[in-house]
Motif scaffolding. Structure first.
Motif, mmCIF file in Angstrom:
data_model
loop_
_atom_site.group_PDB
_atom_site.id
_atom_site.type_symbol
_atom_site.label_atom_id
_atom_site.label_comp_id
_atom_site.label_asym_id
_atom_site.label_seq_id
_atom_site.Cartn_x
_atom_site.Cartn_y
_atom_site.Cartn_z
ATOM 1 N N ASP A 29 27.412 20.036 7.796
ATOM 2 C CA ASP A 29 26.124 20.461 8.529
ATOM 3 C C ASP A 29 25.078 20.510 7.366
ATOM 4 O OD1 ASP A 29 27.798 22.514 7.667
ATOM 5 O OD2 ASP A 29 26.337 23.505 9.721
ATOM 6 N N VAL A 30 25.364 21.463 5.960
ATOM 7 C CA VAL A 30 24.545 21.262 5.152
ATOM 8 C C VAL A 30 24.419 20.096 4.325
ATOM 9 C CG1 VAL A 30 25.344 23.118 2.835
ATOM 10 C CG2 VAL A 30 25.558 24.014 4.751
ATOM 11 N N GLN A 31 25.889 19.555 3.902
ATOM 12 C CA GLN A 31 25.929 18.510 3.165
ATOM 13 C C GLN A 31 24.984 17.348 3.699
ATOM 14 O OE1 GLN A 31 27.759 18.043 -0.206
ATOM 15 N NE2 GLN A 31 26.424 16.306 -0.457
ATOM 16 N N CYS A 39 18.496 17.241 -2.960
ATOM 17 C CA CYS A 39 19.215 18.335 -3.686
ATOM 18 C C CYS A 39 20.779 17.544 -4.255
ATOM 19 C CB CYS A 39 19.815 19.588 -2.948
ATOM 20 S SG CYS A 39 18.838 19.788 -1.566
ATOM 21 N N ALA A 40 21.726 16.601 -3.034
ATOM 22 C CA ALA A 40 22.250 15.805 -3.186
ATOM 23 C C ALA A 40 22.373 15.299 -4.983
ATOM 24 C CB ALA A 40 23.295 15.113 -2.252
ATOM 25 N N CYS A 42 20.646 15.475 -7.621
ATOM 26 C CA CYS A 42 21.035 16.045 -8.185
ATOM 27 C C CYS A 42 21.800 17.651 -8.934
ATOM 28 C CB CYS A 42 19.737 17.192 -9.425
ATOM 29 S SG CYS A 42 18.215 15.171 -9.704
ATOM 30 N N HIS A 43 22.525 17.777 -7.880
ATOM 31 C CA HIS A 43 24.022 18.754 -7.932
ATOM 32 C C HIS A 43 24.396 18.548 -6.879
ATOM 33 C CE1 HIS A 43 20.412 22.592 -8.936
ATOM 34 N NE2 HIS A 43 19.974 21.497 -8.013
ATOM 35 N N ASN A 44 26.198 18.760 -7.317
ATOM 36 C CA ASN A 44 27.534 18.450 -6.452
ATOM 37 C C ASN A 44 27.877 20.495 -6.634
ATOM 38 O OD1 ASN A 44 30.542 17.361 -6.999
ATOM 39 N ND2 ASN A 44 28.939 16.189 -5.774
ATOM 40 N N ILE A 45 29.142 19.949 -5.381
ATOM 41 C CA ILE A 45 29.813 21.138 -5.887
ATOM 42 C C ILE A 45 30.417 21.207 -7.381
ATOM 43 C CG2 ILE A 45 32.335 20.061 -4.362
ATOM 44 C CD1 ILE A 45 29.636 23.792 -3.218
ATOM 45 N N SER A 46 31.161 20.303 -7.452
ATOM 46 C CA SER A 46 32.340 20.737 -8.622
ATOM 47 C C SER A 46 31.833 19.762 -9.865
ATOM 48 C CB SER A 46 33.258 19.838 -8.381
ATOM 49 O OG SER A 46 33.491 19.107 -8.179
ATOM 50 N N ARG A 47 31.061 18.546 -10.706
ATOM 51 C CA ARG A 47 30.433 18.544 -10.866
ATOM 52 C C ARG A 47 29.039 18.367 -11.486
ATOM 53 N NH1 ARG A 47 30.032 12.899 -9.976
ATOM 54 N NH2 ARG A 47 29.801 13.210 -7.788
ATOM 55 N N LYS A 48 29.002 18.449 -12.894
ATOM 56 C CA LYS A 48 27.408 18.409 -13.110
ATOM 57 C C LYS A 48 26.381 17.924 -13.249
ATOM 58 C CE LYS A 48 25.396 19.783 -17.575
ATOM 59 N NZ LYS A 48 25.376 20.181 -19.391
ATOM 60 N N LEU A 49 25.460 17.576 -12.901
ATOM 61 C CA LEU A 49 25.041 16.482 -12.908
ATOM 62 C C LEU A 49 23.186 16.085 -13.583
ATOM 63 C CD1 LEU A 49 25.232 15.656 -9.021
ATOM 64 C CD2 LEU A 49 26.473 14.096 -10.833
ATOM 65 N N VAL A 50 22.817 16.237 -12.662
ATOM 66 C CA VAL A 50 21.006 17.014 -13.508
ATOM 67 C C VAL A 50 20.986 18.339 -13.724
ATOM 68 C CG1 VAL A 50 18.756 16.254 -13.685
ATOM 69 C CG2 VAL A 50 20.243 14.733 -12.984
ATOM 70 N N GLY A 51 21.669 18.713 -12.215
ATOM 71 C CA GLY A 51 21.229 20.248 -12.091
ATOM 72 C C GLY A 51 22.680 20.848 -12.525
ATOM 73 N N PRO A 52 22.243 22.495 -12.614
ATOM 74 C CA PRO A 52 24.379 22.776 -12.635
ATOM 75 C C PRO A 52 25.021 22.737 -11.060
ATOM 76 C CG PRO A 52 21.970 24.421 -12.815
ATOM 77 C CD PRO A 52 22.141 22.797 -12.465
ATOM 78 N N MET A 53 26.217 22.659 -11.526
ATOM 79 C CA MET A 53 27.109 22.878 -9.722
ATOM 80 C C MET A 53 26.405 23.917 -9.174
ATOM 81 S SD MET A 53 31.352 22.373 -11.064
ATOM 82 C CE MET A 53 30.396 23.140 -12.323
ATOM 83 N N TRP A 54 26.894 23.719 -7.854
ATOM 84 C CA TRP A 54 26.446 24.190 -7.116
ATOM 85 C C TRP A 54 27.753 25.945 -7.296
ATOM 86 C CZ3 TRP A 54 22.113 23.392 -4.717
ATOM 87 C CH2 TRP A 54 22.368 22.457 -4.434
#
Ligand code: HEC
Length: 107
Positions: A29-31, A39-40, A42-54
């Motif tokens: 539900d959060v995903q 948000c997804a 630029c952000h991922n739980i385990s990978r740095k994308l444009v933004g920092p990892m969660w």
């Protein structure tokens, strides 16, 4: 002695079953909200994308209120080396609260 040898494979099995540091799973539900609100991208739980990892954001131990503020009014100086996040002003309040609550509890 015989008994001890019989236990050894069991012990090996048990230690192999111990979880190594696992990537936390984002609840579905959060995903869905992270996808819907962009948000997804630029952000991922385990990978740095444009933004920092969660998990890196969670390590800052922000409160739910503080996360909500930072999403609406980012403070890029908190993340040297990243491009500034654009203020996310269109996200519905209830959805932001849900994301922020999850993020504040993330280990
Ligand atoms: C276009 C890329 C992009 C999108 C889309 C995006 N972010 Fe970010 N986010 C970043 C970057 C880059 C940073 C680090 C720089 C900064 O905070 O300005 C960041 C930082 C953050 C932080 C940490 C703030 C701080 O000061 O520590 C949070 C929380 C966050 N984002 C949540 C979200 C949420 C929730 C969404 C969706 C509503 C979202 N972001 C969408 C790129 C993005």
């Amino acid at each position: 002695m015989k008994k001890l040898f019989a236990l050894l494979p069991l012990a090996a099995l048990l230690s192999a079953a111990q979880p190594s540091p696992v990537t936390p799973v984002v609840p579905a539900d959060v995903q869905a909200l992270l996808d819907k609100n962009g948000c997804a991208a630029c952000h991922n739980i385990s990978r740095k994308l444009v933004g920092p990892m969660w998990t890196d954001i969670a390590a800052k131990k922000y409160s739910v209120k503080r996360i909500s503020e930072l999403v609406k009014k980012p403070e890029p100086s908190n993340w040297p080396g990243y491009v500034p996040m654009l203020a996310q002003t269109t996200i519905p309040k209830a959805e932001l609260t849900k994301i922020a609550t999850w993020l504040s509890a993330l280990k």
